[in-house]
Enzyme design. Structure first.
Site, PDB file in Angstrom:
ATOM      1  N   GLU A 113       2.405  27.858  19.166  1.00 48.89           N
ATOM      2  CA  GLU A 113       2.573  27.286  17.836  1.00 48.89           C
ATOM      3  C   GLU A 113       1.622  25.810  17.829  1.00 48.89           C
ATOM      4  OE1 GLU A 113       6.746  26.643  16.946  1.00 48.89           O
ATOM      5  OE2 GLU A 113       7.191  28.574  18.333  1.00 48.89           O
ATOM      6  N   LYS A 115       1.507  22.078  17.434  1.00 46.20           N
ATOM      7  CA  LYS A 115       2.260  20.969  17.502  1.00 46.20           C
ATOM      8  C   LYS A 115       2.101  20.244  16.297  1.00 46.20           C
ATOM      9  CE  LYS A 115       4.485  18.006  20.848  1.00 46.20           C
ATOM     10  NZ  LYS A 115       4.251  16.718  20.241  1.00 46.20           N
ATOM     11  N   ASP A 117       2.130  17.027  14.111  1.00 51.58           N
ATOM     12  CA  ASP A 117       2.398  15.460  14.357  1.00 51.58           C
ATOM     13  C   ASP A 117       3.182  14.961  13.239  1.00 51.58           C
ATOM     14  OD1 ASP A 117       2.173  13.306  15.960  1.00 51.58           O
ATOM     15  OD2 ASP A 117       0.254  12.706  15.513  1.00 51.58           O
ATOM     16  N   TYR A 222      10.507  25.111  12.951  1.00 49.45           N
ATOM     17  CA  TYR A 222       9.952  25.848  14.303  1.00 49.45           C
ATOM     18  C   TYR A 222      11.101  26.208  15.157  1.00 49.45           C
ATOM     19  CZ  TYR A 222       9.728  20.797  15.466  1.00 49.45           C
ATOM     20  OH  TYR A 222      10.210  19.775  15.664  1.00 49.45           O
ATOM     21  N   LYS A 307      -0.966  19.299  25.139  1.00 49.21           N
ATOM     22  CA  LYS A 307      -1.472  18.100  24.241  1.00 49.21           C
ATOM     23  C   LYS A 307      -3.191  18.238  24.297  1.00 49.21           C
ATOM     24  CE  LYS A 307       0.943  14.973  22.435  1.00 49.21           C
ATOM     25  NZ  LYS A 307       1.557  13.931  23.112  1.00 49.21           N
ATOM     26  N   CYS A 398     -14.989 -18.292   2.735  1.00 46.08           N
ATOM     27  CA  CYS A 398     -15.335 -17.071   2.171  1.00 46.08           C
ATOM     28  C   CYS A 398     -16.972 -16.755   1.909  1.00 46.08           C
ATOM     29  CB  CYS A 398     -14.938 -17.096   0.557  1.00 46.08           C
ATOM     30  SG  CYS A 398     -15.164 -15.670  -0.161  1.00 46.08           S
ATOM     31  N   CYS A 401     -18.054 -16.940  -1.911  1.00 44.82           N
ATOM     32  CA  CYS A 401     -18.168 -18.177  -2.752  1.00 44.82           C
ATOM     33  C   CYS A 401     -17.890 -19.386  -1.714  1.00 44.82           C
ATOM     34  CB  CYS A 401     -16.961 -18.254  -3.395  1.00 44.82           C
ATOM     35  SG  CYS A 401     -15.403 -18.301  -2.870  1.00 44.82           S
ATOM     36  N   CYS A 416      -9.143 -15.364   0.250  1.00 46.72           N
ATOM     37  CA  CYS A 416      -9.903 -16.224  -0.470  1.00 46.72           C
ATOM     38  C   CYS A 416      -9.011 -16.589  -1.734  1.00 46.72           C
ATOM     39  CB  CYS A 416     -11.398 -15.514  -0.792  1.00 46.72           C
ATOM     40  SG  CYS A 416     -12.227 -16.674  -2.141  1.00 46.72           S
ATOM     41  N   CYS A 422     -14.485 -16.742  -7.447  1.00 43.33           N
ATOM     42  CA  CYS A 422     -15.477 -15.977  -6.526  1.00 43.33           C
ATOM     43  C   CYS A 422     -16.138 -14.769  -6.797  1.00 43.33           C
ATOM     44  CB  CYS A 422     -14.543 -15.713  -5.146  1.00 43.33           C
ATOM     45  SG  CYS A 422     -14.910 -14.665  -4.053  1.00 43.33           S
TER      46      CYS A 422
END
Ligand code: IVH
Length: 669
Positions: A113, A115, A117, A222, A307, A398, A401, A416, A422
């Protein structure tokens, strides 16, 4: 016409449950969304008119519930074990050999099956009705998260048969839903979720089920506890027939060769699935043989996880780009020498924040290890070779600006503060304002906004509303027709705007289209909201906003700060002067929080009676003058007469005060 008898109501509950199954479990709906909505409406109406009919497994119960403060603990009779991992064919072979040896040389049938996550969960059904959803916890003791699990689409609240059953499975979020959700969070200036798994896990452990309802989650089961059939795959087929979701990719293998072939068949399929799969689970199918093999302290001897290899590559870091977001967040983006990772070419990777840049001590020319595992957005894990180039330092100004950057309290992000001054933020703010889900100004996309700003025609969102065809004439791409079209589109958007839409389009941090609604409903117009703010101290205004359902202190403070910002005030004054101050339409919703409820209002309230009545009606409720058995709530203000209270007691009517009414009015339907 909705169901008129209790039996007809119960039949409708089953019918809608069946449609849920067709949609979420079988992915083969029989009816359109519109038809489905109509059935749901009938259900709600029936439950409103006959509260005593309502059953716990009604599909309407997927929303609602007060936050649960602490999840109660549940002790389970059969522990939820976890799985030992293998990472290579040799390790898988060792497992296979152990099993065969444990079965005195017999080769059993294995199930193979995906797996998933996600987040492990146990569901308990009694007489076909979902009675418990619990987390794995330490295996033996989990947490009761039933209210949240009910928000997961595909988790049947009632099975097709009235059986007792305990099943286990995984709650997960689809990759596309995850991406969409993160995109929305990015738009709202909210912190991004790391990956679908963490998000699903975090969502299931949310204290407020109404929050959970907003997270699109699914389930795949499952394991069936307490065998119902001699074999595992057959038991999954059985629960599928009962209406529970199982994986469509489960297969079996009878020999080592078949097992290896099954594993290999997954190499290319892994990325095609809509959800993250981090490997395969191989299990002995026969429950009796499982019993014979037994378990170790931690793992079953009859199952193993195989895995998939993590998808990592190395590449060269070419540079770092500073990205200034619409709300001023300055984030680092790694520019990479293009490299292929599991089917896609990656040339940029977002770094989470500047702390990460410093921690990794990144510099131009470094070789970096890149991973695209659970994450959709590739991530830099480490530096594998440091170049002689300079290390990147955290910027202090920034890039757009030149303003000094600040660190937002409690957050790692750099900000900023030059909200309107800006250029990068201004551009982002105008683009956002015009975008489809905001003011929806047709034809005003990224490129046109840039052009208008660069030509000095537009400096902020208010300037859009004085644009004329003459202003646009002569600009590249603006032939007569398209200039007229844009001016018309702006007028159309202005006419169609509602206050909540305008509010969310203004791009206040943390206030998206969802939260804009209750704020707009409370104040009615932007000018009323601004007047309320101006009339109060920041503390008082924040407190007033916090009384709105769903608005917490962070959000309230962000609204308050926005409305008091001198640049913002200038723009908002201009908007008002240009007649952009739409009202919030009063919608009498078919499914408001008070739909189907009849209220009697009495005594002295803080607001005029007519206003209270209007708010109840907007929430779908009915207001009546006298208390009878049809009354749902008696709203008792100061000096409520004895007669009303006695009538309420006689008919078993719940008496609530003004604060409780407020809570009802702002609750989700
Ligand atoms: S069987 C004793 N089957 O992976 C058997 N688990 O690393 C217990 N998982 O805790 C689990 N997909 O949360 C099983 N098809 C699958 C699975 C699966 C995902 C998760 C599950 C488990 C973890 C073990």
């Amino acid at each position: 016409m909705g169901p008129q008898t209790n039996d007809a109501y119960l039949a409708l509950v089953d019918e809608v449950t069946e449609h849920d199954r067709r949609y979420y479990v079988d992915a083969a709906p029989l009816i359109s969304d519109g038809e489905y909505d109509a059935l749901m409406r009938q259900l709600r109406e029936a439950e409103g008119a006959h509260p005593t009919w309502t059953v716990a497994w009604s599909p309407t119960k997927r929303v609602g519930h007060e936050p649960v403060s602490d999840f109660p603990k549940v002790t389970r009779p059969v522990a939820m074990l976890s799985l030992d991992n293998t990472y290579s064919e040799e390790e898988l072979r060792a497992f296979f050999d152990r099993v065969v040896k444990g079965l005195d040389g017999d080769v059993p049938t294995f199930s193979v099956e995906p797996k998933i996550d996600g987040f492990g969960i146990e569901l308990v059904y009694k007489a076909g009705v979902l009675t418990l959803g619990a987390t794995r916890g330490d295996g033996r003791i989990g947490e009761d998260v039933t209210a949240n699990v009910k928000m997961v689409r595909g988790v049947a609240m009632k099975l097709r048969q009235p059986v007792d059953l305990t099943v286990r499975g995984e709650i997960y979020m689809r990759k596309d839903d995850f991406a969409r959700m993160n995109e929305e969070r990015g738009r709202l200036g909210e912190e991004l979720f790391k990956n679908p798994r963490n998000t699903a896990a975090g969502s299931i452990k949310q204290q407020d089920p109404r929050e959970v309802a907003k997270r699109p989650m699914h389930a795949i089961l499952y394991e069936v506890v307490g065998p119902t059939t001699p074999g595992h795959l057959a038991s999954l087929a059985y629960i599928k027939a009962l209406g529970l979701p199982i994986s469509a990719h489960n297969t079996h293998a009878q020999t080592w060769e078949e097992l290896v072939a099954a594993v290999h068949s997954w190499q290319d399929r892994r990325d095609a699935l809509p959800y993250e799969v981090d490997g395969l689970v191989v299990k002995v199918d026969d429950f009796a043989l499982r019993g014979a093999l037994g378990t170790t302290a931690k793992f079953p001897r009859w199952a193993i996880a195989y895995k998939f290899p993590a998808r990592q590559v190395t590449t060269t870091l070419l540079g770092l780009e500073l990205n200034v977001g619409r709300t001023g967040t300055v984030t680092p983006v790694a520019i990479l020498e293009p490299v292929e990772v599991s089917g896609t070419t990656v040339s940029r990777a977002s770094l989470h924040n500047w702390d990460q840049v410093a921690r990794l001590a990144l510099g131009t020319g470094d070789r970096v290890l890149l991973q695209k595992a659970g994450e959709i957005i590739p991530e830099i894990l480490s530096v594998t070779e440091t170049s002689s180039g300079d290390r990147f330092t955290t910027p202090t100004v920034c890039p757009s600006c030149g303003a000094a950057l600040a660190r937002e309290e409690g957050r790692v992000a750099l900000l900023c503060p030059n909200r309107i001054g800006c250029p990068a933020q201004r551009l982002g703010a105008i683009e956002f304002f015009a975008s489809r889900h905001q003011m929806n100004i047709d034809g005003l996309g990224e490129k046109v906004v840039l052009q208008l700003v660069e030509a000095g025609k537009v400096g902020d969102v208010a300037d859009l509303f004085t644009l004329t065809t003459a202003d646009l004439a002569g600009l590249e791409r603006f032939a007569e027709l398209s200039a007229a079209n844009l001016v018309a589109a702006i007028a159309t958007a202005k006419a169609a705007a509602t206050f909540s839409r305008l509010l969310s389009a203004l791009g206040i941090s943390n206030v998206g289209s969802v939260l804009a609604k209750p704020i707009a409903a409370k104040y009615g117009t932007l000018s009323a909201l601004r007047a309320a703010c101006a009339a109060k101290t920041p503390e008082d205004f924040v407190e007033e906003l916090c009384a709105i359902d769903g608005i917490g202190e962070t959000i309230a403070e962000s609204v308050d700060r926005f409305l008091r910002d001198e640049h913002v005030v200038g723009v908002l004054d201009k908007l008002a002067a240009r007649g952009v101050d739409p009202a919030e339409p009063v919608v009498v919703t078919a499914d408001g929080p008070l739909t189907g409820k009849t209220l009697v209002v009495t005594g002295t309230l803080t607001a005029p009676r007519a206003d209270v009545q209007k708010r109840i009606e907007q929430a779908g409720g009915k207001v009546s003058g006298s208390v009878s058995k049809k009354t749902t709530y008696l709203v008792a203000g100061a000096d409520t007469g004895k007669a009303k209270l006695e009538a309420a007691a006689k008919h078993g009517v719940t008496v609530i005060d003004e604060a409780e009414l407020d809570a009802l009015l702002t609750a989700a339907p």
